[in-house]
Write a protein that holds these residues in place. Sequence first.
Motif, PDB file in Angstrom:
ATOM      1  N   PRO A  36       5.548  11.596   1.444  1.00  0.00           N
ATOM      2  CA  PRO A  36       4.201  12.415   0.949  1.00  0.00           C
ATOM      3  C   PRO A  36       3.919  12.988   1.778  1.00  0.00           C
ATOM      4  O   PRO A  36       3.332  14.731   2.775  1.00  0.00           O
ATOM      5  CB  PRO A  36       4.176  12.234  -0.370  1.00  0.00           C
ATOM      6  N   TRP A  46       4.219  12.941   5.183  1.00  0.00           N
ATOM      7  CA  TRP A  46       4.555  13.417   6.593  1.00  0.00           C
ATOM      8  C   TRP A  46       5.428  14.767   6.018  1.00  0.00           C
ATOM      9  O   TRP A  46       5.542  15.797   7.111  1.00  0.00           O
ATOM     10  CB  TRP A  46       5.735  12.169   6.561  1.00  0.00           C
ATOM     11  N   ARG A  47       6.329  14.897   4.627  1.00  0.00           N
ATOM     12  CA  ARG A  47       6.939  15.851   4.214  1.00  0.00           C
ATOM     13  C   ARG A  47       6.978  17.537   4.978  1.00  0.00           C
ATOM     14  O   ARG A  47       8.090  18.129   4.821  1.00  0.00           O
ATOM     15  CB  ARG A  47       7.734  15.719   2.889  1.00  0.00           C
ATOM     16  N   GLN A  48       5.885  18.126   4.707  1.00  0.00           N
ATOM     17  CA  GLN A  48       5.055  19.673   4.911  1.00  0.00           C
ATOM     18  C   GLN A  48       5.403  19.290   6.217  1.00  0.00           C
ATOM     19  O   GLN A  48       6.699  20.506   6.790  1.00  0.00           O
ATOM     20  CB  GLN A  48       4.062  19.698   4.435  1.00  0.00           C
ATOM     21  N   ASP A  54       8.618  19.590  -1.626  1.00  0.00           N
ATOM     22  CA  ASP A  54       8.284  19.337  -2.900  1.00  0.00           C
ATOM     23  C   ASP A  54       7.895  17.900  -2.175  1.00  0.00           C
ATOM     24  O   ASP A  54       8.909  17.302  -0.803  1.00  0.00           O
ATOM     25  CB  ASP A  54       9.238  18.736  -3.318  1.00  0.00           C
ATOM     26  N   LEU A  55       6.054  18.278  -1.566  1.00  0.00           N
ATOM     27  CA  LEU A  55       5.673  16.543  -1.274  1.00  0.00           C
ATOM     28  C   LEU A  55       6.097  15.466  -1.300  1.00  0.00           C
ATOM     29  O   LEU A  55       7.047  14.328  -1.119  1.00  0.00           O
ATOM     30  CB  LEU A  55       4.483  16.554  -1.105  1.00  0.00           C
ATOM     31  N   THR A  78       0.315  20.987  -5.714  1.00  0.00           N
ATOM     32  CA  THR A  78       0.189  19.734  -4.779  1.00  0.00           C
ATOM     33  C   THR A  78       1.503  19.454  -4.033  1.00  0.00           C
ATOM     34  O   THR A  78       1.729  19.458  -3.122  1.00  0.00           O
ATOM     35  CB  THR A  78      -0.632  19.063  -4.649  1.00  0.00           C
ATOM     36  N   ASN A  79       2.640  18.633  -5.184  1.00  0.00           N
ATOM     37  CA  ASN A  79       2.675  17.899  -5.323  1.00  0.00           C
ATOM     38  C   ASN A  79       4.683  18.620  -5.394  1.00  0.00           C
ATOM     39  O   ASN A  79       5.510  18.208  -4.877  1.00  0.00           O
ATOM     40  CB  ASN A  79       3.120  16.839  -5.621  1.00  0.00           C
ATOM     41  N   ARG A 115       5.767  22.157  -4.500  1.00  0.00           N
ATOM     42  CA  ARG A 115       5.202  23.210  -4.707  1.00  0.00           C
ATOM     43  C   ARG A 115       7.287  23.947  -5.194  1.00  0.00           C
ATOM     44  O   ARG A 115       7.126  24.869  -5.281  1.00  0.00           O
ATOM     45  CB  ARG A 115       5.356  23.837  -3.423  1.00  0.00           C
ATOM     46  N   CYS A 133       5.058  27.993  -3.442  1.00  0.00           N
ATOM     47  CA  CYS A 133       5.074  28.237  -2.336  1.00  0.00           C
ATOM     48  C   CYS A 133       4.082  28.808  -1.679  1.00  0.00           C
ATOM     49  O   CYS A 133       3.131  28.948  -0.716  1.00  0.00           O
ATOM     50  CB  CYS A 133       5.729  27.965  -1.213  1.00  0.00           C
TER      51      CYS A 133
END
Length: 204
Positions: free
Chosen positions: A137, A139-141, A161-162, A184-185, A187, A193
Amino acid sequence: MLFLVVLAVFGVQTADARIDPQYLPCAVHNGSDYVYSRTAANCLNVMSDSYCEIAYPKPTPDESRPAEGNDAQRSLMCYTLGDATPAPANADAESVAVASCPKTCGLCCLTSAYKCNNRVAPRVNCANVSKAMCLSPIWRQILAEDCPAECGFCDLNGCIDLVVGCENDPMICYTAGLEDFVNTNCRRTCNKCNVQPPCPGGGR
Ligand SMILES: *[C@@H]1O[C@H](CO)[C@@H](O)[C@H](O)[C@H]1NC(C)=O
Ligand SMILES: *[C@@H]1O[C@H](CO)[C@@H](O)[C@H](O)[C@H]1NC(C)=O
């Protein structure tokens, strides 16, 4: 006749270049040999794994399947119309393999999820991105924006999605009390988004 076929099979197996040098997608040269790249086999098959095992038989029974860093010979059905070498690579055979059994064929890098360019000046070294980072979570974004081709995020257009798993329970998008969590998680799953994520810590 059968003897000749067996000989031919062993000839292929013991040849120096194990990955067909005439067909090298998702392969990199490691200094001495062609081996599968990090994005050769890190996706899921579209068809079931058991279907893929049968549809794409191993060239020999004890051959390995493509995996990062190995040089297993691909199932010939992944990229030719014949079941013996030499057979020319065939684009239709490849398309079918990419659409059905990309993992078994070591062709994940040709799926749309992996087939894009990373950002020109990424904030992190895309070559160092690990599988764990693609799931993290934290790093994913940033990876979805800067190194999408490393994680199979090319189809997401930066909207991710985070946490992994939101899509398993889309009802959470409508669950009272989870608005901040999903904003937050989750999206992507919850289509958030374009919603400003809540401030970390809340009250500012
Ligand atoms: C390259 O890959 C081959 C086949 O997997 C392996 O035997 C060899 O040790 C590797 N060489 C280097 C330099 O990593
Ligand atoms: C990260 O990248 C650098 C240079 O590209 C390399 O020297 C280093 O070994 C990499 N680290 C890992 C963990 O792959």
